[in-house]
Enzyme design. Structure first.
Site, PDB file in Angstrom:
ATOM      1  N   HIS A  85       3.544   6.894  -6.793  1.00 31.36           N
ATOM      2  CA  HIS A  85       2.889   8.133  -7.224  1.00 31.36           C
ATOM      3  C   HIS A  85       3.887   9.291  -7.186  1.00 31.36           C
ATOM      4  CE1 HIS A  85      -1.358  10.203  -7.053  1.00 31.36           C
ATOM      5  NE2 HIS A  85      -0.702  10.469  -8.160  1.00 31.36           N
ATOM      6  N   HIS A  98       1.762   4.622  -2.851  1.00 30.05           N
ATOM      7  CA  HIS A  98       1.944   6.071  -2.692  1.00 30.05           C
ATOM      8  C   HIS A  98       3.326   6.482  -3.177  1.00 30.05           C
ATOM      9  CE1 HIS A  98      -1.728   6.923  -0.576  1.00 30.05           C
ATOM     10  NE2 HIS A  98      -1.449   6.150   0.441  1.00 30.05           N
ATOM     11  N   HIS A 145       0.831  -1.208   0.000  1.00 34.47           N
ATOM     12  CA  HIS A 145       0.000   0.000   0.000  1.00 34.47           C
ATOM     13  C   HIS A 145       0.866   1.259   0.000  1.00 34.47           C
ATOM     14  CE1 HIS A 145      -3.615   2.409   1.283  1.00 34.47           C
ATOM     15  NE2 HIS A 145      -2.645   3.192   1.748  1.00 34.47           N
ATOM     16  N   GLU A 146       1.764   1.351   0.961  1.00 35.38           N
ATOM     17  CA  GLU A 146       2.580   2.565   1.071  1.00 35.38           C
ATOM     18  C   GLU A 146       3.491   2.734  -0.138  1.00 35.38           C
ATOM     19  OE1 GLU A 146       1.845   4.798   3.061  1.00 35.38           O
ATOM     20  OE2 GLU A 146       0.516   3.618   4.334  1.00 35.38           O
TER      21      GLU A 146
END
Length: 712
Positions: free
Chosen positions: A507, A504, A500-501
């Site tokens: 991104h 980010h 999940h992290e």
């Protein structure tokens, strides 16, 4: 995620309060050149933690604030007609030095807040708030920005036009069009909110650290693995050894350790320590006065800006647009979820009664324990059985990085020559498929007393072609670190958190934008979780899973039978996870849908929480909120006020994107390149709904797959 309101310096204080890191050395910076004020000679301009001392931050921040003030004054004093170049772009670049210093300091305040860093933070926050107000309400500056927006905006193209729009609207949202009296009140509100969030940022970690549960004997820890018991011993030693062992409280309401603890009374103590960490059960740790004052100030701020509530004000610039749309979304989920949650609770209690007798009544601190036993019996699976296959290093290298290599063509080279703020950290150079380095990535995975709870991503430097800056990104988690010489093993949930992290992080890493303000994760709050939640889907794709899920001693992949049982168990009794999220989401909205006069007193804040959950049908002692009001850091200390719904909202987007990948080739580099080109690289250069449509071909998100994806 450590959500960053990356909109100009106007979001500086909010961003500062949300971001994470610490210093490498101590000493006086008075008689030497301050390394924070010089452009680093390290690759990518990485912060040189071997030279930065804790005493460097305060003078560097003061100097950088002075520098931005001077740059703003030059814009204001310019006698030439306002243009994009001499006003918008000049403003965009006015805080380069401050960005560089604050980005480093922010990391330390969350991930390694030593006493000196905490003391510096107390001194810095008023200075940043003063600068924030000074810029936000500088009428001469705003007049120039407005002139460009009114006269040049339609002639601008691409990112120039988008930057102009974002800057202008951010000034307006900060109150630049308010009459003088309301503008003055807005300054006062901003300053007080900053003070309160600083108080929150100090009080909550202290309350959580204080809430540890001391354990006198190893026998009381029956049910835990040897590694978990060793961790409890290590945690006790790091906290003064009041007893031989202690159980550390993590940031959420439920504590994963409850799934293993056989001692029911100890389970109760752990759960109650979590729930009551900051609600005045211990008078020293009471966040309710902060909560209620923040709620009043936000309500007043929304009203000053002409909105019915703070939620209306906050949601205007999101994909959801308004509270009505959010509530419509949530009520449908609640309607579909509630019967499944009730059935799940009955099944767990009935199972427990078979073991404990017909008079046994399930309590919230029992749920994880009996659910785990039930899962073990029904699916023949337990966390302890699979954890040896989830070595944190293998998950990162052979899972998270491998997926990025397969989908986006990225490779990762560890850089041991770049200093970090803590020895547990690792640094990797990210290399694109054409062989060119495109980013630095830092990982900081292990918990320590100086680190706040949770997991997040942020940046020491955001990508910007204008500044010639490649991204320097970091992920922070709170995994338990094994004793020296032993592998650090994590749960499946922690595996998903790492994926999940890193979503980010991608991104930020793959950003390709002209301007700092628009790059990376500077998107709407209910879009920012899309890349992260989507990236979780790679963890269970067979090729990726088999590549990282290898036994920590033998190196062999997880046997097919165990793998099948583990993957089947992912969606075992998932109503709980959805329910705790829905409860927190509705609490967040409840606090921000009331007027200042309707905000309860600190004494009644707990009662307000129960009333609001009851009103929407989520008051359930078996499924409490993931974050209760008194320790809801996303809302009171971070950037998610009236925005916690975005996790569920973007999960819908992520399911839609994952379905597209699955249909067109989950690991197909061409599909990955399209997602990179149309979403990950674009930052806030385009309307986010349009980005979603550009990639998926869908005109709007389809929520029908959410419950199915959760196994409900």
């Amino acid at each position: 995620m450590n959500f960053n309101n990356t909109v100009l310096t106007l979001g500086l204080v909010a961003a500062f309060l949300q971001m994470p890191a610490t210093s490498f050395a101590q000493g006086s910076g008075a008689n030497r050149s301050n390394p924070l004020l010089q452009k680093s000679s390290l690759p990518f301009g990485a912060p040189d933690f071997s030279k930065i001392q804790e005493t460097d931050y305060l003078p560097a921040i003061k100097a950088a604030i002075k520098n931005q003030r001077e740059n703003i004054q030059k814009i204001v004093d310019n006698k030439k007609k306002p243009t994009f170049q001499n006003t918008i772009l000049a403003y965009e670049e006015s805080g380069v030095m401050l960005d560089r210093v604050i980005n480093v300091f922010d990391g330390l305040t969350s991930a390694h807040k030593t006493p000196i860093i905490a003391e510096t933070e107390d001194k810095v926050m008023p200075l940043l708030t003063e600068l924030d107000n000074e810029i936000s309400f500088n009428q001469r500056l705003f007049e120039r920005i407005k002139y460009v927006y009114d006269h040049e905006y339609s002639k601008l193209k691409g990112e120039d036009q988008r930057l102009t729009e974002v800057i202008y609207k951010s000034f307006v949202r900060s109150g630049a069009l308010l009459p003088a009296d309301k503008m003055e009140r807005m300054k006062q509100i901003n300053s007080r909110i900053s003070e309160l969030q600083q108080q929150w940022g100090n009080l909550l970690p202290a309350a959580t650290n204080n809430a540890v549960v001391w354990v006198d004997s190893k026998e009381q820890l029956a049910g835990l693995s040897d590694a978990d018991i060793a961790q409890c011993k290590k945690d006790a030693e790091s906290r003064g050894s009041k007893s031989p062992y202690c159980i550390v409280i993590i940031n959420t309401t439920q504590q994963p350790i409850l799934a293993s603890l056989q001692n029911r009374d100890l389970r109760r103590k752990v759960f109650e320590a979590s729930v009551h960490r900051a609600d005045a059960t211990n008078p020293k740790y009471n966040t309710f006065p902060i909560v209620t004052e923040l709620a009043k100030l936000r309500a007043e701020k929304g009203k000053l800006m002409g909105y019915a509530t703070y939620a209306d004000y906050s949601l205007e610039r999101t994909m959801a647009k308004n509270p009505k749309n959010v509530y419509n979304f949530l009520r449908q989920l609640i309607k579909d979820y509630s019967p499944k949650a009730d059935a799940e609770t009955r099944a767990i209690e009935q199972y427990a009664q078979k073991l404990e007798g017909p008079d046994f009544r399930l309590q919230p601190y029992d749920r994880f324990y009996y659910s785990a036993k039930m899962k073990k019996e029904m699916l023949n699976i337990s966390d302890d059985e699979v954890k040896p296959y989830f070595n944190v290093d293998s998950v990162q290298i052979n899972g998270v990085f491998y997926a990025a290599q397969r989908v986006y063509g990225l490779t990762f080279k560890q850089r041991k020559d770049i200093p970090t703020y803590h020895p547990d950290m690792k640094v990797f150079e990210v290399i694109d498929k054409n062989g060119k380095p495109i980013a630095l990535f830092y990982s900081d995975f292990f918990r320590r007393p100086t680190k706040r709870g949770g997991a997040w991503m942020s940046a020491f430097a955001k990508q910007s072609r204008q500044r010639g800056q490649l991204p320097i990104i970091y992920n922070v988690c709170n995994n338990a670190k094994a004793p020296e010489g032993q592998p650090s093993l994590i749960t499946w949930d922690e595996v998903c958190t790492m994926f999940h992290e890193f979503g980010h992080a991608l991104h930020g890493i793959l950003s390709n934008c002209q301007y700092n303000t628009l790059s990376g994760t500077a998107v709407a709050r209910d879009f920012v979780e899309l890349p992260s939640q989507f990236n979780e889907s790679f963890a269970s794709i067979p090729e990726i899973f088999d590549h990282f899920a290898r036994h920590t001693e033998t190196g062999k992949p997880m046997p097919a039978d165990l793998k099948a049982r583990m993957l089947e168990s992912i969606n075992f009794q998932t109503a709980y996870a959805l329910g705790e999220n829905l409860a927190s989401t509705c609490l967040d909205l409840a606090w921000h849908m009331i007027s200042a006069d309707e905000v309860p007193s600190p004494y009644m804040a707990g009662a307000f929480e129960k009333e609001q959950l009851h009103n929407i049908g989520l008051l359930n002692t078996q499924i409490p909120p993931r974050y209760s009001t008194s320790y809801f850091n996303h809302v009171w200390g971070g950037g998610y006020a009236a925005g916690y719904y975005s996790y569920l909202w973007t999960e819908v987007l992520a399911v839609n994107v994952a379905d597209y990948f699955a249909k067109h080739g989950a690991l197909d580099p061409a599909v990955g390149q399209a997602f990179r080109d149309k979403v990950l690289s674009r930052g806030n250069t385009k309307d986010q709904m349009q980005m979603f449509t550009d990639f998926t071909g869908m005109q709007s998100p389809d929520a029908s797959g959410l419950l199915k994806a959760r196994g409900l």
